[in-house]
Write a protein that holds these residues in place. Sequence first.
Motif, PDB file in Angstrom:
ATOM      1  N   GLY A 231       0.933  -1.377  -0.058  1.00 59.99           N
ATOM      2  CA  GLY A 231      -0.164  -0.018   0.045  1.00 59.99           C
ATOM      3  C   GLY A 231       1.046   1.460   0.308  1.00 59.99           C
ATOM      4  O   GLY A 231       2.032   0.911  -0.058  1.00 59.99           O
ATOM      5  N   ALA A 232       0.157   2.570   0.069  1.00 58.88           N
ATOM      6  CA  ALA A 232       0.874   3.503  -0.157  1.00 58.88           C
ATOM      7  C   ALA A 232       1.876   4.182   0.803  1.00 58.88           C
ATOM      8  O   ALA A 232       2.850   4.920   0.836  1.00 58.88           O
ATOM      9  CB  ALA A 232       0.385   4.766  -0.164  1.00 58.88           C
ATOM     10  N   ASP A 233       0.965   2.901   2.527  1.00 57.98           N
ATOM     11  CA  ASP A 233       2.128   3.497   3.320  1.00 57.98           C
ATOM     12  C   ASP A 233       3.332   2.108   3.275  1.00 57.98           C
ATOM     13  O   ASP A 233       4.654   3.056   4.750  1.00 57.98           O
ATOM     14  CB  ASP A 233       1.467   3.473   4.950  1.00 57.98           C
ATOM     15  N   GLY A 234       3.479   2.166   2.706  1.00 54.32           N
ATOM     16  CA  GLY A 234       4.502   0.724   2.988  1.00 54.32           C
ATOM     17  C   GLY A 234       4.625   0.634   4.265  1.00 54.32           C
ATOM     18  O   GLY A 234       5.116   0.204   4.620  1.00 54.32           O
ATOM     19  N   GLU A 235       3.415  -0.079   5.030  1.00 52.16           N
ATOM     20  CA  GLU A 235       3.992  -1.423   6.332  1.00 52.16           C
ATOM     21  C   GLU A 235       4.445  -2.326   6.457  1.00 52.16           C
ATOM     22  O   GLU A 235       3.425  -3.203   5.648  1.00 52.16           O
ATOM     23  CB  GLU A 235       2.520  -0.399   7.023  1.00 52.16           C
ATOM     24  N   VAL A 236       5.479  -3.097   6.346  1.00 51.36           N
ATOM     25  CA  VAL A 236       5.846  -3.852   6.380  1.00 51.36           C
ATOM     26  C   VAL A 236       5.354  -5.080   7.294  1.00 51.36           C
ATOM     27  O   VAL A 236       5.273  -6.128   7.150  1.00 51.36           O
ATOM     28  CB  VAL A 236       7.756  -3.832   6.082  1.00 51.36           C
ATOM     29  N   ASP A 237       5.520  -4.672   8.458  1.00 49.41           N
ATOM     30  CA  ASP A 237       4.841  -4.888   9.854  1.00 49.41           C
ATOM     31  C   ASP A 237       3.504  -5.539   9.774  1.00 49.41           C
ATOM     32  O   ASP A 237       3.603  -7.031   9.630  1.00 49.41           O
ATOM     33  CB  ASP A 237       4.964  -4.505  10.600  1.00 49.41           C
ATOM     34  N   ALA A 238       3.003  -4.459   9.304  1.00 49.16           N
ATOM     35  CA  ALA A 238       1.380  -5.243   9.220  1.00 49.16           C
ATOM     36  C   ALA A 238       1.326  -6.159   8.320  1.00 49.16           C
ATOM     37  O   ALA A 238      -0.179  -6.601   7.779  1.00 49.16           O
ATOM     38  CB  ALA A 238       0.649  -3.486   8.664  1.00 49.16           C
ATOM     39  N   PHE A 239       1.940  -6.100   6.823  1.00 51.79           N
ATOM     40  CA  PHE A 239       1.980  -7.246   6.031  1.00 51.79           C
ATOM     41  C   PHE A 239       2.386  -8.263   6.694  1.00 51.79           C
ATOM     42  O   PHE A 239       1.486  -8.961   5.780  1.00 51.79           O
ATOM     43  CB  PHE A 239       3.138  -6.485   4.454  1.00 51.79           C
ATOM     44  N   VAL A 240       3.392  -8.401   6.734  1.00 50.46           N
ATOM     45  CA  VAL A 240       4.143  -9.802   7.914  1.00 50.46           C
ATOM     46  C   VAL A 240       2.821 -10.099   8.456  1.00 50.46           C
ATOM     47  O   VAL A 240       2.865 -11.429   8.316  1.00 50.46           O
ATOM     48  CB  VAL A 240       4.909 -10.174   8.599  1.00 50.46           C
ATOM     49  N   ASP A 241       2.419  -9.143   9.238  1.00 51.93           N
ATOM     50  CA  ASP A 241       1.395 -10.188  10.550  1.00 51.93           C
ATOM     51  C   ASP A 241       0.079 -10.578   9.481  1.00 51.93           C
ATOM     52  O   ASP A 241      -0.295 -11.696  10.207  1.00 51.93           O
ATOM     53  CB  ASP A 241       1.115  -8.851  11.523  1.00 51.93           C
ATOM     54  N   ARG A 242      -0.324  -9.665   9.039  1.00 51.00           N
ATOM     55  CA  ARG A 242      -1.518 -10.136   7.931  1.00 51.00           C
ATOM     56  C   ARG A 242      -1.553 -11.670   7.414  1.00 51.00           C
ATOM     57  O   ARG A 242      -2.266 -12.704   7.424  1.00 51.00           O
ATOM     58  CB  ARG A 242      -2.164  -8.925   6.755  1.00 51.00           C
ATOM     59  N   PHE A 243      -0.376 -11.610   6.252  1.00 51.37           N
ATOM     60  CA  PHE A 243       0.461 -12.301   5.420  1.00 51.37           C
ATOM     61  C   PHE A 243       0.506 -14.120   7.161  1.00 51.37           C
ATOM     62  O   PHE A 243       0.052 -15.451   6.165  1.00 51.37           O
ATOM     63  CB  PHE A 243       1.720 -12.638   5.041  1.00 51.37           C
ATOM     64  N   TRP A 244       1.004 -13.547   7.746  1.00 48.63           N
ATOM     65  CA  TRP A 244       1.181 -14.915   9.185  1.00 48.63           C
ATOM     66  C   TRP A 244      -0.356 -15.146   9.523  1.00 48.63           C
ATOM     67  O   TRP A 244      -0.114 -16.241   9.640  1.00 48.63           O
ATOM     68  CB  TRP A 244       2.001 -14.399   9.884  1.00 48.63           C
ATOM     69  N   ALA A 245      -1.169 -14.184   9.365  1.00 51.71           N
ATOM     70  CA  ALA A 245      -2.283 -14.578  10.421  1.00 51.71           C
ATOM     71  C   ALA A 245      -3.112 -15.366   9.318  1.00 51.71           C
ATOM     72  O   ALA A 245      -3.978 -16.702   9.848  1.00 51.71           O
ATOM     73  CB  ALA A 245      -3.248 -13.680  11.129  1.00 51.71           C
ATOM     74  N   GLU A 246      -2.795 -15.169   7.511  1.00 54.01           N
ATOM     75  CA  GLU A 246      -3.944 -15.606   7.540  1.00 54.01           C
ATOM     76  C   GLU A 246      -3.411 -16.752   6.132  1.00 54.01           C
ATOM     77  O   GLU A 246      -4.550 -17.572   5.709  1.00 54.01           O
ATOM     78  CB  GLU A 246      -4.312 -14.661   5.701  1.00 54.01           C
ATOM     79  N   PHE A 247      -2.418 -17.478   6.442  1.00 50.58           N
ATOM     80  CA  PHE A 247      -2.046 -18.313   5.613  1.00 50.58           C
ATOM     81  C   PHE A 247      -2.262 -19.567   6.249  1.00 50.58           C
ATOM     82  O   PHE A 247      -2.086 -19.493   7.723  1.00 50.58           O
ATOM     83  CB  PHE A 247      -0.374 -18.066   5.566  1.00 50.58           C
ATOM     84  N   ASP A 248      -2.608 -20.359   5.404  1.00 53.41           N
ATOM     85  CA  ASP A 248      -3.349 -21.986   5.519  1.00 53.41           C
ATOM     86  C   ASP A 248      -1.420 -22.972   6.441  1.00 53.41           C
ATOM     87  O   ASP A 248      -1.174 -23.417   4.676  1.00 53.41           O
ATOM     88  CB  ASP A 248      -3.930 -22.988   4.651  1.00 53.41           C
TER      89      ASP A 248
END
Length: 282
Positions: A231-248
Amino acid sequence: MNHELHELCKALPDMWDDQFRQLVEDIRANGLLHPVLLLDDKVLDGRHRYRACLECGVEVRFSPFEGTDPAAFVISENLARRHLNDSQRALVASKLTGLGRGRPKKCPDSDNKPILQSEAAKMVSVARTSVVLATRLRKEATPALLAKVESGDIAVHEALKIAQLGAPAQDRVAQIQDRKQRRLAMAEAHHRSAGRATAPRKQFMTVVPPGTEFVRDVLTRLELFTNHVLGADGEVDAFVDRFWAEFDWQEPLLLKRLEHAGRGIKAVARLQQHLERRAEAA
């Protein structure tokens, strides 16, 4: 005299319209059976009973909150009887984070320290990662999309994907009831957005971009990936947290695809090392 809603009370979502109509008719027929609780002259618990009484002209009976932990009381009283799903509870925890516990001055621990994110997650029985995602959603989603999550119609993870769209597209997709149709509409909106982002601009003369075709192609793909994922803010931590939470992690096909993507991740990481060394030498 009208009473404002306490901040702790407002952390909970509203009743569904049909539930509220039933409450109004019940109070109209039987009167108010349970008093509305007040804290600091604000409604702590019973805001729907309060609204229903005002609507049907029944006198409201108030009672002061006598407990020692208003935050714990509000959550305990509402979570079980409201039957909130995980996404709704995560939003509640997000709203609770930073609020004071509202403890009366007579309590031994009356410094009213703000509720931490980890505490809020524990109070509503969700993972802290879910609260992180819900907090991000509250920043990115339109009111219409957020209302759908609060009502239990759309999950936080799906809403975060919808929130990547512009405001009009968010509102349009959020109103679609069928989840499969929402996914199709969201994918179509993303494609239109990507097409506009990459559409060539009109130029009066041909300008050859710098760099070789290979370098230009790599940078273009990396830029599109960065804009789409971070996204525009480039939030790396939020991306990693989201991927980790959603990954099966139990799905073999996803694991295989992630392993294949790992080679590309290693290549980009090595490129980053070269960039850092070059920056140090400059």
